[in-house]
Enzyme design. Structure first.
Site, PDB file in Angstrom:
ATOM      1  N   LYS A  22       0.922  -1.265  -0.086  1.00  0.00           N
ATOM      2  CA  LYS A  22       0.005  -0.002   0.054  1.00  0.00           C
ATOM      3  C   LYS A  22       0.793   1.265  -0.044  1.00  0.00           C
ATOM      4  O   LYS A  22       0.583   2.217  -0.958  1.00  0.00           O
ATOM      5  CB  LYS A  22      -0.755   0.046   1.229  1.00  0.00           C
ATOM      6  N   ASN A  23       1.869   1.265   0.884  1.00  0.00           N
ATOM      7  CA  ASN A  23       2.456   2.627   1.099  1.00  0.00           C
ATOM      8  C   ASN A  23       3.679   2.851   0.027  1.00  0.00           C
ATOM      9  O   ASN A  23       3.851   3.944  -0.451  1.00  0.00           O
ATOM     10  CB  ASN A  23       3.223   2.457   2.305  1.00  0.00           C
ATOM     11  N   ARG A  93      -4.285   9.998   3.453  1.00  0.00           N
ATOM     12  CA  ARG A  93      -3.170  10.764   3.738  1.00  0.00           C
ATOM     13  C   ARG A  93      -2.266  10.922   2.672  1.00  0.00           C
ATOM     14  O   ARG A  93      -1.577  12.166   2.507  1.00  0.00           O
ATOM     15  CB  ARG A  93      -2.570  10.048   5.095  1.00  0.00           C
ATOM     16  N   CYS A 117      -6.193   8.105   8.475  1.00  0.00           N
ATOM     17  CA  CYS A 117      -6.565   7.491   9.765  1.00  0.00           C
ATOM     18  C   CYS A 117      -6.450   8.606  10.773  1.00  0.00           C
ATOM     19  O   CYS A 117      -5.318   9.240  10.830  1.00  0.00           O
ATOM     20  CB  CYS A 117      -5.818   6.293   9.984  1.00  0.00           C
ATOM     21  N   ARG A 122      -0.668  15.311  11.761  1.00  0.00           N
ATOM     22  CA  ARG A 122      -0.078  14.792  10.658  1.00  0.00           C
ATOM     23  C   ARG A 122       0.802  16.282   9.915  1.00  0.00           C
ATOM     24  O   ARG A 122       0.146  16.680   8.733  1.00  0.00           O
ATOM     25  CB  ARG A 122      -0.736  14.195   9.531  1.00  0.00           C
ATOM     26  N   PRO A 123       1.474  17.011  10.511  1.00  0.00           N
ATOM     27  CA  PRO A 123       2.239  18.214   9.829  1.00  0.00           C
ATOM     28  C   PRO A 123       2.555  17.964   8.536  1.00  0.00           C
ATOM     29  O   PRO A 123       3.374  16.823   8.402  1.00  0.00           O
ATOM     30  CB  PRO A 123       3.106  18.660  11.060  1.00  0.00           C
ATOM     31  N   ILE A 124       2.534  18.992   7.688  1.00  0.00           N
ATOM     32  CA  ILE A 124       3.224  18.909   6.553  1.00  0.00           C
ATOM     33  C   ILE A 124       4.362  19.895   6.524  1.00  0.00           C
ATOM     34  O   ILE A 124       4.942  20.437   5.307  1.00  0.00           O
ATOM     35  CB  ILE A 124       2.414  19.115   5.328  1.00  0.00           C
ATOM     36  N   ASP A 305       3.207   0.784  12.364  1.00  0.00           N
ATOM     37  CA  ASP A 305       1.898   0.144  11.722  1.00  0.00           C
ATOM     38  C   ASP A 305       1.848  -1.654  12.172  1.00  0.00           C
ATOM     39  O   ASP A 305       0.651  -1.839  11.755  1.00  0.00           O
ATOM     40  CB  ASP A 305       2.172   0.116  10.114  1.00  0.00           C
ATOM     41  N   ILE A 327       5.905   6.993  17.445  1.00  0.00           N
ATOM     42  CA  ILE A 327       5.677   7.607  16.241  1.00  0.00           C
ATOM     43  C   ILE A 327       4.332   8.439  16.342  1.00  0.00           C
ATOM     44  O   ILE A 327       4.428   9.858  16.199  1.00  0.00           O
ATOM     45  CB  ILE A 327       5.430   6.593  14.910  1.00  0.00           C
ATOM     46  N   ARG A 397      -9.050   0.188   3.470  1.00  0.00           N
ATOM     47  CA  ARG A 397      -8.253   1.154   2.898  1.00  0.00           C
ATOM     48  C   ARG A 397      -6.740   0.568   2.485  1.00  0.00           C
ATOM     49  O   ARG A 397      -5.967   1.044   1.702  1.00  0.00           O
ATOM     50  CB  ARG A 397      -7.868   2.211   3.897  1.00  0.00           C
TER      51      ARG A 397
END
Length: 433
Positions: A22-23, A93, A117, A122-124, A305, A327, A397
């Site tokens: 997936k990732n 995400r 999720c 979730r800073p960018i 994960d 994390i 997902r």
């Protein structure tokens, strides 16, 4: 609304074949935008995050065609939009990978803030730091991120924290930038290496992926390619834990054992037998499961994960186990659901204390995120009685036909469609009438 109904107590046996990662897939699909020619991507998992990526590409004007089982031909030459709207981005995400890909190809991009999720902030900021270093200007307005650059130039980028998403986005934006880009304190996960290999197969010049320093020398053109996504290490780890939790005996096929080393070592410490082959792993349990202490960390450490899945296994082990989550601050949201099934878990900040009870009981529960959903499936398989899991859209997902694969291994799991719960306001209005 769908839910999983699981009748626990059956050993998992036989074999299971792991799907594409997936990732990796959710970054490789946007990366096709950088190509000057069509690409064929193989071993693409059939999951909702991938479907959303493909819908976004089509929405932007790309040609998307299924060309076989889990394979797609994508033609980016017909793209006529550089915007990813809110209705798509809010669902995942990884929509932020379109920022790097669009910026790298068109020197501009407009993407809604990402969803996914609910695991905490979730800073960018590190993504934007990379884009700025390469010469882009950005603005944030009404939930949209706008990027624009007259020209992208190679730069030195140092991340303040190890971040998978920003590392991949920096690579995407840098592959066509003029000159050399050096990415320091880079993440080292297998899907970062996979993205680099895909880009290199199109003619990019990327060195050092898989280490903490990645060098990207910009090229003018990228050509079409045919590329197969790596197997999913988290899906593989999830099935390994499920086999162990049911005291089963099965082969996990289509894996890269090296990617699973941190998971394998912990499972062996807990009492799980593991035999490795070139592209498969034999997992079985013939003795007691015992306590273990686990700390999540960036690759090659134990993956966040897999934290909820291994926690479920430790509820079945003898003794007291400690899990430290380094994390995501909200990764323990699944604990309340496991408690409904009889688990004895105490959470204090980043630390969970698990008193192994050796047993779980079926109960109605809800998946609060993707990996929490996987943990509840494992709990349901190992529990006595019936477990009903709601909100399984989270699970879908990231897991390709999980219930079908489990049934083939002997699990009693069924996907059931149930009517949506009526709106209380509407019901009251009807009653008044």
């Amino acid at each position: 609304m769908d839910k999983f109904v699981i009748k626990g107590g059956r050993r998992l046996e036989g074999e299971v074949t792991i799907s594409g990662a997936k990732n990796a897939a959710v970054a490789i699909l946007p990366a096709v935008i950088l190509s000057d020619e069509p690409c064929v991507i193989e071993n693409v998992p059939s999951i909702s995050d991938v479907n959303i990526c493909l819908q976004i590409l089509e929405e932007m004007g790309a040609g998307v065609e299924a060309v076989g089982a889990n394979a797609y031909r994508i033609d980016p030459t017909t793209i006529n939009k550089v915007c990813v709207p809110y209705e798509y981005a809010r669902k995942m995400r990884a929509s932020y990978y379109f920022l790097g890909a669009l910026l790298g190809r068109y020197n501009k991009a407009r993407v809604s803030m990402p969803g996914g999720c609910p695991l905490g902030d979730r800073p960018i900021d590190q993504h934007l730091k990379a884009f700025s270093a390469l010469g882009a200007e950005y603005s944030l307005s009404q939930g949209m991120i706008d990027l624009r650059a007259d020209k992208l130039r190679g730069a030195q980028i140092f991340f303040d924290v190890v971040t998978v998403g920003a590392t991949m986005n920096a690579m995407l934006a840098a592959v066509k930038a003029e000159g050399l880009t050096i990415i320091e304190n880079a993440a080292k996960e297998p899907h970062i290496v996979d993205l680099a290999n895909f880009l290199n197969s199109m003619g990019a010049n990327i060195m050092g992926a898989g280490t903490d320093v990645i060098k990207v020398r910009g090229v003018e053109h990228l050509h079409g390619t045919t590329y197969s996504v790596i197997p999913d290490q988290i899906e593989a780890g999830t099935f390994m834990v499920a086999i162990a939790a049911t005291k089963g005996d099965a082969i996990v096929k289509n894996v890269i054992p090296k990617h699973l080393e941190s998971i394998t070592k912990k499972l062996e410490k807990i009492g799980v037998n593991i035999e490795q082959f070139d592209d498969s792993i034999h997992v079985w349990v013939d003795g007691p499961l015992v306590k273990a202490n686990i700390k999540t960390a960036p690759h090659p450490g134990f993956p966040t994960d897999m934290q909820s899945q291994i926690a479920t296994l430790l509820t079945l082990a003898e003794g007291t186990s400690i899990i430290t989550e380094n994390i995501w601050e909200q990764r323990f949201r699944y604990v309340d659901e496991l408690r409904r099934m009889g688990a004895d878990i105490t959470v204090n900040g980043k630390v969970a204390l698990i008193e192994g009870t050796g047993k779980l009981m079926g109960a109605p529960v809800k998946a609060c995120d993707l990996r929490a959903g996987a943990a509840l499936i494992i709990a349901g398989l190992a529990a006595s009685g019936v477990t009903e899991i709601e909100d399984i859209f989270h699970i879908e997902r990231g897991y390709d036909c999980m219930e079908g694969k489990l049934r083939a291994m002997g699990a009693d799991i069924e996907k059931v469609s149930v009517p949506d719960k009526p709106n209380a306001k509407t019901e009251n209005t009807k009653a008044a009438v």
